[in-house]
Write a protein that holds these residues in place. Structure first.
Motif, PDB file in Angstrom:
ATOM      1  N   ALA A 266      17.541  70.551  73.704  1.00 32.63           N
ATOM      2  CA  ALA A 266      17.824  70.651  75.134  1.00 32.63           C
ATOM      3  C   ALA A 266      16.565  71.087  75.836  1.00 32.63           C
ATOM      4  O   ALA A 266      15.684  71.683  75.226  1.00 32.63           O
ATOM      5  N   LYS A 267      16.469  70.751  77.121  1.00 34.72           N
ATOM      6  CA  LYS A 267      15.370  71.303  77.905  1.00 34.72           C
ATOM      7  C   LYS A 267      15.900  72.590  78.519  1.00 34.72           C
ATOM      8  O   LYS A 267      16.855  72.579  79.297  1.00 34.72           O
ATOM      9  N   ILE A 268      15.297  73.679  78.114  1.00 35.61           N
ATOM     10  CA  ILE A 268      15.751  74.967  78.617  1.00 35.61           C
ATOM     11  C   ILE A 268      15.075  75.237  79.946  1.00 35.61           C
ATOM     12  O   ILE A 268      13.861  75.109  80.080  1.00 35.61           O
ATOM     13  N   SER A 269      15.880  75.563  80.941  1.00 41.54           N
ATOM     14  CA  SER A 269      15.278  75.836  82.250  1.00 41.54           C
ATOM     15  C   SER A 269      14.570  77.177  82.192  1.00 41.54           C
ATOM     16  O   SER A 269      15.107  78.160  81.704  1.00 41.54           O
ATOM     17  N   GLY A 270      13.358  77.194  82.657  1.00 42.28           N
ATOM     18  CA  GLY A 270      12.576  78.432  82.624  1.00 42.28           C
ATOM     19  C   GLY A 270      11.216  78.143  82.064  1.00 42.28           C
ATOM     20  O   GLY A 270      11.032  77.199  81.301  1.00 42.28           O
ATOM     21  N   PRO A 271      10.232  78.963  82.421  1.00 40.98           N
ATOM     22  CA  PRO A 271       8.863  78.727  81.957  1.00 40.98           C
ATOM     23  C   PRO A 271       8.693  79.132  80.496  1.00 40.98           C
ATOM     24  O   PRO A 271       9.555  79.803  79.923  1.00 40.98           O
ATOM     25  N   ILE A 272       7.591  78.707  79.908  1.00 33.76           N
ATOM     26  CA  ILE A 272       7.231  79.149  78.564  1.00 33.76           C
ATOM     27  C   ILE A 272       7.148  80.673  78.581  1.00 33.76           C
ATOM     28  O   ILE A 272       6.664  81.271  79.536  1.00 33.76           O
ATOM     29  N   ASN A 273       7.651  81.293  77.522  1.00 35.22           N
ATOM     30  CA  ASN A 273       7.698  82.747  77.367  1.00 35.22           C
ATOM     31  C   ASN A 273       8.864  83.409  78.098  1.00 35.22           C
ATOM     32  O   ASN A 273       9.000  84.613  78.069  1.00 35.22           O
ATOM     33  N   SER A 274       9.706  82.626  78.796  1.00 29.63           N
ATOM     34  CA  SER A 274      10.862  83.243  79.434  1.00 29.63           C
ATOM     35  C   SER A 274      11.894  83.587  78.351  1.00 29.63           C
ATOM     36  O   SER A 274      11.913  82.987  77.272  1.00 29.63           O
ATOM     37  N   HIS A 275      12.709  84.608  78.646  1.00 25.74           N
ATOM     38  CA  HIS A 275      13.685  85.086  77.657  1.00 25.74           C
ATOM     39  C   HIS A 275      15.071  84.531  77.919  1.00 25.74           C
ATOM     40  O   HIS A 275      15.484  84.391  79.065  1.00 25.74           O
ATOM     41  N   HIS A 276      15.768  84.229  76.856  1.00 24.00           N
ATOM     42  CA  HIS A 276      17.112  83.662  76.973  1.00 24.00           C
ATOM     43  C   HIS A 276      17.972  84.273  75.892  1.00 24.00           C
ATOM     44  O   HIS A 276      17.506  84.489  74.777  1.00 24.00           O
ATOM     45  N   ARG A 277      19.210  84.562  76.250  1.00 22.81           N
ATOM     46  CA  ARG A 277      20.095  85.077  75.214  1.00 22.81           C
ATOM     47  C   ARG A 277      20.854  83.912  74.603  1.00 22.81           C
ATOM     48  O   ARG A 277      21.482  83.141  75.322  1.00 22.81           O
ATOM     49  N   VAL A 278      20.729  83.762  73.300  1.00 18.07           N
ATOM     50  CA  VAL A 278      21.431  82.664  72.654  1.00 18.07           C
ATOM     51  C   VAL A 278      22.448  83.226  71.675  1.00 18.07           C
ATOM     52  O   VAL A 278      22.283  84.314  71.116  1.00 18.07           O
ATOM     53  N   ARG A 279      23.493  82.482  71.507  1.00 18.68           N
ATOM     54  CA  ARG A 279      24.555  82.906  70.622  1.00 18.68           C
ATOM     55  C   ARG A 279      24.699  81.849  69.523  1.00 18.68           C
ATOM     56  O   ARG A 279      24.730  80.648  69.797  1.00 18.68           O
ATOM     57  N   ILE A 280      24.752  82.311  68.290  1.00 17.05           N
ATOM     58  CA  ILE A 280      24.954  81.392  67.175  1.00 17.05           C
ATOM     59  C   ILE A 280      26.272  81.781  66.520  1.00 17.05           C
ATOM     60  O   ILE A 280      26.403  82.883  65.975  1.00 17.05           O
ATOM     61  N   ALA A 281      27.237  80.906  66.612  1.00 17.28           N
ATOM     62  CA  ALA A 281      28.544  81.212  66.036  1.00 17.28           C
ATOM     63  C   ALA A 281      28.435  81.210  64.510  1.00 17.28           C
ATOM     64  O   ALA A 281      27.716  80.383  63.931  1.00 17.28           O
ATOM     65  N   ALA A 282      29.141  82.119  63.863  1.00 17.44           N
ATOM     66  CA  ALA A 282      29.053  82.238  62.398  1.00 17.44           C
ATOM     67  C   ALA A 282      29.492  80.950  61.715  1.00 17.44           C
ATOM     68  O   ALA A 282      28.974  80.575  60.665  1.00 17.44           O
ATOM     69  N   LYS A 283      30.441  80.237  62.324  1.00 15.22           N
ATOM     70  CA  LYS A 283      30.930  79.011  61.685  1.00 15.22           C
ATOM     71  C   LYS A 283      29.902  77.883  61.771  1.00 15.22           C
ATOM     72  O   LYS A 283      30.041  76.862  61.106  1.00 15.22           O
ATOM     73  N   ASP A 284      28.873  78.060  62.620  1.00 12.29           N
ATOM     74  CA  ASP A 284      27.844  77.031  62.750  1.00 12.29           C
ATOM     75  C   ASP A 284      26.633  77.299  61.864  1.00 12.29           C
ATOM     76  O   ASP A 284      25.592  76.688  62.022  1.00 12.29           O
ATOM     77  N   VAL A 285      26.768  78.258  60.967  1.00 11.98           N
ATOM     78  CA  VAL A 285      25.663  78.549  60.055  1.00 11.98           C
ATOM     79  C   VAL A 285      26.095  78.181  58.628  1.00 11.98           C
ATOM     80  O   VAL A 285      27.125  78.654  58.148  1.00 11.98           O
ATOM     81  N   ALA A 286      25.321  77.322  57.999  1.00 13.19           N
ATOM     82  CA  ALA A 286      25.588  76.966  56.598  1.00 13.19           C
ATOM     83  C   ALA A 286      24.474  77.551  55.728  1.00 13.19           C
ATOM     84  O   ALA A 286      23.445  77.989  56.258  1.00 13.19           O
ATOM     85  N   ILE A 287      24.692  77.558  54.434  1.00 10.27           N
ATOM     86  CA  ILE A 287      23.703  78.187  53.559  1.00 10.27           C
ATOM     87  C   ILE A 287      23.313  77.262  52.408  1.00 10.27           C
ATOM     88  O   ILE A 287      24.161  76.565  51.840  1.00 10.27           O
ATOM     89  N   ALA A 288      22.009  77.256  52.128  1.00  4.13           N
ATOM     90  CA  ALA A 288      21.520  76.490  50.979  1.00  4.13           C
ATOM     91  C   ALA A 288      20.739  77.423  50.076  1.00  4.13           C
ATOM     92  O   ALA A 288      20.044  78.317  50.574  1.00  4.13           O
ATOM     93  N   ARG A 289      20.861  77.234  48.761  1.00  3.21           N
ATOM     94  CA  ARG A 289      20.126  78.086  47.822  1.00  3.21           C
ATOM     95  C   ARG A 289      18.646  77.755  47.824  1.00  3.21           C
ATOM     96  O   ARG A 289      17.801  78.608  47.620  1.00  3.21           O
ATOM     97  N   HIS A 290      18.331  76.449  48.007  1.00  2.00           N
ATOM     98  CA  HIS A 290      16.938  76.023  47.969  1.00  2.00           C
ATOM     99  C   HIS A 290      16.574  75.359  49.269  1.00  2.00           C
ATOM    100  O   HIS A 290      17.445  74.898  49.993  1.00  2.00           O
ATOM    101  N   LYS A 291      15.279  75.327  49.550  1.00  2.00           N
ATOM    102  CA  LYS A 291      14.854  74.724  50.805  1.00  2.00           C
ATOM    103  C   LYS A 291      15.328  73.281  50.856  1.00  2.00           C
ATOM    104  O   LYS A 291      14.986  72.466  49.989  1.00  2.00           O
TER     105      LYS A 291
END
Lengths: 367, 224
Positions: A266-291
Motif C-alpha cells: 500500500a502507499k502509506i500516506s505520510g512522509p518518509i520517517n513518519s510514524h504509524h501504528r500498525v496492528r498484526i493479528a495473531a491469526k495472520d502470522v504463520a511460522i516456518a522452521r527454516h528460512k
C-alpha cells in the motif's frame, strides 16, 4: 524525573465499588481504558479531589511525596497541582475566551515552575482569532482547544482528562489530537486520560491501565496491551512503525518495526520517517522452521519463540515471538497456530524460527 | 388629606434592611442546600419553606413569645441594646427576615442548582478556592437568581401585614408600616388616605415585577 501516583481507595458508585490499590508510574500519556460505567471517571474524580473516598481513614492518594489523601489529610482540589479537562470543556460562559484564559493564568502566578506566557500558549493553540469570542459561539473543537490552553496555563504537574474528545466528531478529533499530544511532549505534563474509545487510545497512549467493574485489570505499555485486546481481529500485536521507503514501481511501502523491516502492499500516506501504528493479528502470522524460499508471502522475519501457551479447550496455541534485530523495547509479535502445528513442527520456547506475516492493518490514522 | 410619609419611609427602610440582611444570611444557606449531601437537608429545607404555608399570625404569635422581654432572647437583646425586641424596629427586622426567608433562599438555591457542579469544579481545577470559585464563577452565573431573590424579598417585606402587626403593633414612626397604616385608615373610615397608600403599593409592586421580567428577558449582559 518520573512522577508516581499511589492510589489506595474505595468508592461505591452505581452497582460497583471502585477498589484500587496501585502505584502508577506516570510517563507521557497514560490511558485509563475500560467500558462505560467501569469506574474510570470516578477514579479520575477521586484523584482530582472532586469525590471523597468512602473510607477516608484507610485511603491514600499520594503524588510523588505529597499526600493528597491520607488518614489525616484531604487536600482541596485547588491545592492539588492538577489540571482537569472536562468532556464539554467547561469554559465559563460569562467570560470571553481571553478572560477564560486569564482566569487560569492569574491564579497560577505563585507556582514555581517554568511558566509558559499567555502569549506563547495563545499562539501554540492558535487562539488569536478566538480571543474576543463568547464560549457559546465556539465549535466543539474550538472549545476543547481553548479548554486545553486554559489547563496548560494553570501549570499543572498532572493533567487529568475525562473523555475530552467524546463529544466531537471524527474530523474535530483529528483537529484536537495533535494538541493533546503536545501536552506531554512540549509542555512536559504527564497525562491520565480516560477513554472508552479504542481508536483514540491506540493513537495517543504510551501506557494503558485497563479498568473493569471498579478494578484495575492490567497495566502496561500501550502497544503491548493494545495487541492483547480482543477486538474484531482477535488477539494481535501493535507496533509503532516508521515508514522508511516507498517502492513506486510495485506500489509497496517498507516499514521498520523497531529494526525489523516489513513490506506492505500500500502507499502509506505520510512522509518518509513518519510514524504509524500498525496492528498484526495473531491469526495472520504463520511460522516456518527454516528460512522459506519460493513463497509468495514477502514478509518473513527472523524471531525467537518467547512463550507458547496452549488453549486446551480449543484447537489453538498462542505464541509470542521476539523479533531479532529489533530494539529491546519493541513489542512482541503474537502468532496463533493450531496445537497440531506446534506439535508437528516440534516448536519449543527459545527456538529460532521465521515468522511469516500475511497481512497488516493500520490503526485508523487520526494524526 | 396627606400622604403618610413616615409609614412609607419606615416600610422601605425595613424592606431594605431585611433584604440586605437576608442576602448575607440566605446566600450561604442556599449554597449549602444546593450542594450538600447531608441527611438533614430536607429538614432545613422544610424549615426554610415554613413561612410560605404558615399563617402569619401563627408565626407572629411564636415570635412574640420568643422575643418578648421576659423570654431569654428578648431579655438578652435588652441587656445588649437597651431596647425591646417586641414593638420595635429591630423586632420587625427579625420577624420580617424569618418571614421572607424562603423568598430569598428558594430563588438562590435553584439558581445555584442550575449552575451545577461543573463550573465550580472547573474553577477549582484552575486554582480557585471555594470562596473564589463562588465569587468569580457561581455568583456571576447566578446573577438573575440574585436579582429575583432580592426583588421578591424586598417586595414581600413591603407587603407583609400579619407578622408585623403581631410583633410590632402599630406605633407611628417605629412600627407602623404602610400595610398597617392602610388597615388603620380603613378601620377609621378614612378611605381617601387608604386609596393613596394602596395605589402607591399597587404601582410599586407592578413596576418592580415588570422590571424583573424585563431584565430577565433582555438583560443578558456579559461581565468581564
Amino acid at each position: 524525573m518520573v512522577d508516581r501516583l499511589h492510589i489506595q481507595t474505595q468508592k461505591r458508585f452505581g452497582a460497583f465499588t471502585l477498589d484500587i490499590n496501585q502505584t502508577l508510574t506516570l510517563t507521557g500519556l497514560t490511558a485509563l481504558f475500560g467500558p462505560s460505567g467501569s469506574g474510570k471517571s470516578t477514579l479520575l474524580r477521586l484523584i482530582a479531589g472532586f469525590e471523597t473516598p468512602d473510607f477516608t481513614k484507610q485511603s491514600q492518594i499520594i503524588f510523588n511525596d505529597t499526600d493528597w489523601v491520607s488518614p489525616k489529610i484531604n487536600r482541596a482540589p485547588h491545592k492539588r497541582p492538577i489540571g482537569f479537562m472536562f468532556q464539554g470543556g467547561q469554559l465559563f460562559p460569562h467570560l470571553s475566551v481571553k478572560a477564560n484564559l486569564e482566569y487560569a493564568h492569574k491564579r497560577s502566578q505563585n507556582i514555581r515552575t517554568p511558566k509558559p506566557s499567555l502569549e506563547a500558549v495563545i499562539n501554540r493553540f492558535d487562539l488569536k482569532d478566538l480571543l474576543s469570542r463568547d464560549p457559546q459561539t465556539l465549535s466543539g473543537g474550538e472549545r476543547q482547544r481553548v479548554a486545553l490552553a486554559r489547563t496548560v496555563l494553570r501549570r499543572p504537574k498532572l493533567l487529568l482528562l475525562d473523555e475530552p474528545l467524546a463529544a466531537l466528531d471524527q474530523s474535530r478529533k483529528r483537529e484536537i489530537l495533535p494538541f493533546l499530544k503536545s501536552l506531554h511532549t512540549e509542555f512536559d505534563i504527564p497525562c491520565l486520560y480516560v477513554s472508552h474509545d479504542i481508536e483514540e487510545v491506540s493513537q495517543i497512549a504510551d501506557q494503558m491501565v485497563l479498568i473493569d467493574q471498579g478494578r484495575i485489570r492490567q497495566i502496561g505499555a500501550a502497544l503491548d496491551i493494545l495487541g492483547m485486546l480482543n477486538e474484531d481481529g482477535g488477539i494481535g500485536s501493535v507496533f509503532d512503525a516508521r515508514l522508511i521507503a516507498y517502492d513506486t514501481a510495485y506500489g509497496l511501502s517498507v516499514l521498520s518495526l523497531g529494526g525489523a523491516n516489513l513490506v506492505v502492499p500500500a502507499k502509506i500516506s505520510g512522509p518518509i520517517n513518519s510514524h504509524h501504528r500498525v496492528r498484526i493479528a495473531a491469526k495472520d502470522v504463520a511460522i516456518a522452521r527454516h528460512k522459506p524460499q519460493d513463497l509468495s508471502i514477502r514478509n518473513s522475519l527472523c524471531a525467537h519463540i518467547e512463550t507458547i501457551s496452549m488453549s486446551p479447550d480449543t484447537p489453538f496455541a498462542l505464541l509470542t515471538l521476539r523479533l531479532d534485530s529489533t530494539a529491546p523495547n519493541t513489542p512482541l509479535l503474537r502468532a496463533r497456530l493450531t496445537r497440531a502445528s506446534v506439535a508437528d513442527l516440534n516448536l519449543n520456547e527459545g527456538q529460532t524460527i521465521f515468522a511469516l506475516v500475511k497481512s497488516v492493518s493500520f490503526a485508523q490514522t487520526l494524526l | 388629606m396627606s400622604v403618610d410619609l413616615t409609614s412609607l419611609w419606615l416600610t422601605f427602610k425595613l424592606a431594605g434592611v431585611v433584604t440586605a440582611l437576608l442576602f448575607i444570611l440566605g446566600t450561604p444557606l442556599a449554597w449549602w442546600l444546593a450542594y450538600t449531601k447531608s441527611r438533614i437537608r430536607p429538614f432545613i429545607e422544610a424549615l426554610t419553606a415554613l413561612p410560605l404555608v404558615l399563617p402569619p399570625t401563627v408565626l407572629g404569635f411564636y415570635l412574640l413569645i420568643l422575643l418578648n422581654p421576659e423570654a431569654p432572647i428578648g431579655r438578652f437583646w435588652i441587656t445588649l441594646t437597651g431596647d425591646s425586641l417586641t414593638f420595635s424596629f429591630a423586632g420587625l427586622v427579625v420577624a420580617s427576615a424569618i418571614y421572607s426567608l424562603p423568598f430569598m433562599v428558594q430563588p438562590l438555591q435553584s439558581a445555584f442548582e442550575r449552575v451545577g457542579k461543573g463550573p465550580i469544579e472547573a474553577a477549582q481545577s484552575l486554582g480557585a478556592n471555594r470562596l473564589d470559585a463562588f465569587l468569580s464563577v457561581a455568583a456571576p452565573l447566578s446573577k438573575r437568581g440574585f436579582l429575583s431573590a432580592g426583588v421578591l424579598t424586598f417586595a414581600h417585606t413591603v407587603g407583609e401585614f400579619g407578622v408585623v402587626l403581631m410583633v410590632g403593633g402599630n406605633i407611628s414612626g417605629r412600627t407602623k408600616v404602610i400595610s398597617i397604616a392602610i388597615y388603620e385608615h380603613v378601620e377609621t373610615l378614612r378611605y381617601a388616605e387608604a386609596h393613596i397608600l394602596s395605589a402607591i403599593l399597587l404601582l410599586f409592586s407592578f413596576i418592580v415585577l415588570l422590571s424583573v421580567y424585563t431584565i430577565n428577558r433582555y438583560g443578558q449582559v456579559r461581565i468581564g
